[in-house]
Design an enzyme around this catalytic site. Structure first.
Site, mmCIF file in Angstrom:
data_model
loop_
_atom_site.group_PDB
_atom_site.id
_atom_site.type_symbol
_atom_site.label_atom_id
_atom_site.label_comp_id
_atom_site.label_asym_id
_atom_site.label_seq_id
_atom_site.Cartn_x
_atom_site.Cartn_y
_atom_site.Cartn_z
ATOM 1 N N CYS A 59 17.522 -16.727 31.993
ATOM 2 C CA CYS A 59 18.942 -16.680 32.330
ATOM 3 C C CYS A 59 19.654 -17.827 31.618
ATOM 4 O O CYS A 59 19.226 -18.976 31.702
ATOM 5 C CB CYS A 59 19.104 -16.808 33.835
ATOM 6 N N CYS A 62 20.982 -20.415 34.457
ATOM 7 C CA CYS A 62 20.155 -21.289 35.286
ATOM 8 C C CYS A 62 18.713 -21.430 34.802
ATOM 9 O O CYS A 62 17.934 -22.174 35.394
ATOM 10 C CB CYS A 62 20.159 -20.780 36.733
ATOM 11 N N CYS A 105 21.164 -12.064 37.834
ATOM 12 C CA CYS A 105 20.102 -13.043 38.029
ATOM 13 C C CYS A 105 19.979 -13.303 39.521
ATOM 14 O O CYS A 105 20.972 -13.602 40.192
ATOM 15 C CB CYS A 105 20.450 -14.336 37.287
ATOM 16 N N CYS A 108 21.092 -17.265 40.340
ATOM 17 C CA CYS A 108 22.456 -17.815 40.224
ATOM 18 C C CYS A 108 23.530 -16.740 40.308
ATOM 19 O O CYS A 108 24.708 -17.041 40.161
ATOM 20 C CB CYS A 108 22.609 -18.625 38.945
ATOM 21 N N CYS A 134 20.050 -2.797 30.370
ATOM 22 C CA CYS A 134 20.963 -3.028 29.254
ATOM 23 C C CYS A 134 21.634 -4.381 29.504
ATOM 24 O O CYS A 134 22.472 -4.512 30.386
ATOM 25 C CB CYS A 134 21.977 -1.892 29.215
HETATM 26 ZN ZN LIG Z 1 20.534 -17.359 36.583
#
Ligand SMILES: [Zn+2]
Length: 146
Positions: A59, A62, A105, A108, A134
């Site tokens: 991510c 984070c 995610c 976060c 996607c």
């Molecule tokens: Zn994240």
């Protein structure tokens, strides 16, 4: 001091809840627009669209491990595509548009993209792909495997 257990400890951190102003400072404009405002990058423009190296896609907000390069495939749709995510790192929610499935995610709440199912796509080995994640390149940060 650096040890190989650092990655495992990171996984156990509690969810990240930053105020909007801090995300704005932490992220680039493009990352902020997509991760925090759920916008979408132009197809075919993303850094990882045609990117096929061995490693982990994290991510960009984070650092949570989201996708392994082994699940990445070329969907020809203009965005990075993955057939599955790592563990419970990605959560699914009904999109605000009422029909698509949004992916975020799990740590976060950063917007990643959308999941599509039953498209009949095949991976490089000819195996049918059940799910296409996607994902916007701007939501990802690639860590190459050494
Ligand atoms: Zn994240």
């Amino acid at each position: 001091m650096s040890t190989s257990s650092n990655n495992k400890q990171e996984q156990k951190l509690p969810p990240i809840n930053l105020p909007d102003s801090e995300w704005k400072e932490k992220l680039t404009n493009e990352q902020y627009r997509i991760l925090r405002k759920k916008e979408t990058e132009f197809p075919g423009t993303g850094e990882y669209n045609k990117h096929f190296e061995t490693g982990t896609y994290k991510c960009a907000g984070c650092g949570n491990d989201l996708y392994d390069s082994t699940s990445k495939f070329d969907s020809h749709c203009g965005w990075p595509a993955f057939s599955s995510s790592l563990g419970t790192s990605v959560k699914h929610e009904k999109d605000a548009d009422g029909y698509r499935e949004e992916i975020l995610c799990a740590k976060c709440d950063g917007h990643l993209g959308h999941v599509f199912e039953g498209e009949g796509l095949r991976d490089a080995n000819g195996k049918i792909i059940q799910q296409r994640h996607c994902v916007n390149s701007a939501s990802l940060k690639f860590a190459k495997k050494n």
